[in-house]
Design a protein around this motif. Structure first.
Motif, PDB file in Angstrom:
ATOM      1  N   SER A 295      34.186   5.055 -14.680  1.00 26.87           N
ATOM      2  CA  SER A 295      33.424   4.490 -13.687  1.00 26.87           C
ATOM      3  C   SER A 295      34.528   2.923 -13.141  1.00 26.87           C
ATOM      4  O   SER A 295      35.145   2.260 -12.328  1.00 26.87           O
ATOM      5  CB  SER A 295      32.541   4.915 -12.464  1.00 26.87           C
ATOM      6  N   SER A 311      38.906   7.412 -14.639  1.00 25.23           N
ATOM      7  CA  SER A 311      38.004   8.008 -14.262  1.00 25.23           C
ATOM      8  C   SER A 311      37.686   9.791 -13.911  1.00 25.23           C
ATOM      9  O   SER A 311      37.024   9.831 -14.133  1.00 25.23           O
ATOM     10  CB  SER A 311      38.611   8.407 -12.321  1.00 25.23           C
ATOM     11  N   GLN A 315      34.458  10.840 -15.404  1.00 26.47           N
ATOM     12  CA  GLN A 315      34.391  12.244 -14.772  1.00 26.47           C
ATOM     13  C   GLN A 315      34.257  13.840 -14.929  1.00 26.47           C
ATOM     14  O   GLN A 315      33.290  14.211 -15.108  1.00 26.47           O
ATOM     15  CB  GLN A 315      35.266  13.059 -13.785  1.00 26.47           C
ATOM     16  N   SER A 423      28.988   7.551  -8.004  1.00 27.96           N
ATOM     17  CA  SER A 423      29.609   7.189  -6.571  1.00 27.96           C
ATOM     18  C   SER A 423      30.051   6.177  -5.885  1.00 27.96           C
ATOM     19  O   SER A 423      31.272   6.855  -4.907  1.00 27.96           O
ATOM     20  CB  SER A 423      28.833   8.396  -5.742  1.00 27.96           C
ATOM     21  N   ASN A 426      33.521   5.131  -7.622  1.00 27.25           N
ATOM     22  CA  ASN A 426      34.543   6.107  -7.323  1.00 27.25           C
ATOM     23  C   ASN A 426      34.947   5.654  -5.898  1.00 27.25           C
ATOM     24  O   ASN A 426      36.157   5.575  -5.840  1.00 27.25           O
ATOM     25  CB  ASN A 426      33.954   7.377  -7.056  1.00 27.25           C
TER      26      ASN A 426
END
Length: 513
Positions: A295, A311, A315, A423, A426
């Protein structure tokens, strides 16, 4: 040989035979090549759906075993977990095939591309249906060899450099994996995968050996899963065409690595033995580090495909995190993210390909005002990116919700903090392209588009798959409670794996004083 075994063979052959035939086609034989591509993809999808219905309705496993050498068996098996991965592969192969036909419309060497493309999917489905480690190893190495020509397809010095790095990582990882499988086979034989594992009786006498073998297996599978520090090949492989990037990140390579780790943890060692040996916690910590590292690197990547690549590094480790939590709720979060991440990430790479092919956009700072010029593609990008962040009611929120509950169930509340930080990161790398695309204005006219038909934004074979997978990402969140959702199927898998009558009984037990 029963009907289920015949169907397993047909599923493998449905992409293998068209792939071999495509190699012999001339470049101008567009119609026949397209018919073979789409016909094989549709046949594979229908056959897998038939098995899916049979496994759910009858609760049985379809299998096929062939003796290769004394004590060494090649085993294909269709259980609930294998069908989860196989269905994802079949669905995304179909939409990626349509996308690739449009993307490579004017490109050379299309027969070579689609031949290896089909072999790649055959290997991926073979991994899904592998019934023991020997079989998984064979298809895993075939996947390495089938994907390398796709990575170097453009034939540029940069692509060959990326291909050499890809081969170096994956072949060394494959050698380590081979050593681990041979060592484990000498200890335990070529046993089929068993719910809860089959190594418990060896732990007393061979505990240290099992720990070393586990580390080797994680390293071998961790290369394709892009675990730290084995991830560097993945961002470099972004020189490949957009359909290949989508295949690497959403369907084949990284998912094969994550799926192999899940298989080893659940069906070779078993989560209880992994915890007793002390190998589950280091795997969890490695997944956490990879999530944060990927991230952070994505935040500082200016190239759009590079940002998406880092990413993916982050993920995919959510899947491994869910498995390493060693509980039913975390397992639901990890396995459903295998599907959700695949759908969302393929959407993002399709969008990146549309931007690049139509308007020459490769960098985040070039996306100013693109939402006005390509609203459908930008809407798809926005839905997938917000899903990756974890905004409800999109698919990514479902994954992170169950992972958070799984962390609390495992008395690892700190993992929920990691999910929150991830998050936020992200959001840091996905919100800028969204905001630039919708709310900034481009100075000057757009360059001439490669494809005509401005009212369609781009070639329809690029737009239709993009909108389709974006709608799937939205639907998997909105319809998560329905029996047709990936969440429902994953719950079915985990109930069987952990022996719960209903997955929510795990939550009640966790909350009971």
């Amino acid at each position: 040989m029963d009907m289920g075994a015949h169907v397993l063979l047909l599923i493998l052959l449905s992409s293998l035979l068209p792939g071999v035939a495509i190699f012999f086609l001339r470049e101008e034989q567009f119609v026949l090549r397209t018919a073979l591509n789409l016909g094989g993809a549709l046949l594979k999808f229908l056959l897998i759906i038939g098995l899916l219905v049979g496994v759910y309705r009858d609760g049985k496993t379809y299998s096929l075993s062939v003796n290769l050498l004394p004590g060494i068996d090649l085993v294909l098996a269709a259980d609930a977990l294998s069908l989860l991965f196989a269905t994802l592969s079949a669905v995304l192969w179909l939409v990626t095939t349509i996308y690739a036909i449009g993307y490579l419309e004017d490109s050379p060497n299309r027969s070579r591309f689609f031949g290896f493309f089909s072999l790649c999917v055959s290997a991926t489905v073979g991994i899904a249906f592998s019934g023991n480690l020997i079989t998984l190893l064979i298809f895993y190495e075939i996947l390495t060899l089938a994907t390398w020509p796709l990575v170097v397809h453009r034939g540029t010095p940069e692509s060959f450099r990326a291909g050499r790095i890809y081969l170096a990582y994956t072949l060394i990882g494959g050698a380590v994996l081979l050593g681990a499988v041979v060592w484990l086979t000498l200890l335990a034989g070529s046993e089929p995968f068993v719910v809860g594992g089959y190594l418990q009786d060896l732990a007393a006498d061979h505990g240290t050996a099992l720990m070393v073998i586990f580390a080797m297996l994680m390293a071998g599978f961790g290369v394709k899963a892009a675990l730290l520090p084995l991830h560097s090949w993945l961002p470099r492989a972004m020189v490949a065409p957009a359909p290949v990037s989508a295949l690497l990140h959403a369907v084949a390579v990284v998912k094969a690595g994550a799926f192999g780790i899940v298989r080893v943890l659940n069906d070779v060692y078993g989560v209880e033995l992994a915890a007793d040996l002390g190998v589950a916690l280091p795997l969890l910590l490695l997944a956490v580090l990879t999530i944060i590292y990927g991230s952070v690197r994505a935040v500082f990547a200016d190239d759009l495909k590079q940002r998406l690549a880092f990413s993916t590094v982050s993920q995919v480790s959510y899947i491994i995190l869910g498995a390493a939590l060693a509980g039913p709720i975390g397992a639901v979060g990890g396995l459903v993210h295998l599907v959700h991440q695949g759908i969302m990430k393929i959407t993002l790479f399709f969008c990146a390909g549309n931007f690049a092919e139509t308007l020459g956009i490769h960098r985040v700072d070039e996306m100013r005002g693109v939402g006005r010029r390509m609203p459908w593609t930008m809407t798809a990008f926005t839905l997938a990116a917000l899903g990756m962040i974890g905004i409800p009611p999109l698919a990514g929120f479902i994954s992170k919700w169950y992972l958070g509950l799984g962390a609390l169930e495992a008395d690892m509340a700190w993992v929920t903090g990691v999910l929150v930080v991830s998050s936020l990161l992200n959001a840091l790398y996905f919100l800028p392209p969204i905001l630039r695309g919708w709310f900034s204005r481009r100075e000057g006219p757009w360059p001439d588009e490669r494809h005509g038909g401005r009212w369609l934004e781009t070639h329809w074979m690029l737009l239709l798959p993009t909108v389709t997978v974006a709608a799937m990402a939205l639907g998997m969140g909105l319809l998560a409670s329905l029996a047709i959702s990936p969440l429902y199927w994953v719950t079915f898998i985990v109930e069987f794996e952990y022996g719960y009558d209903h997955i929510w009984s795990a939550i009640f037990e966790w909350e009971t004083p």
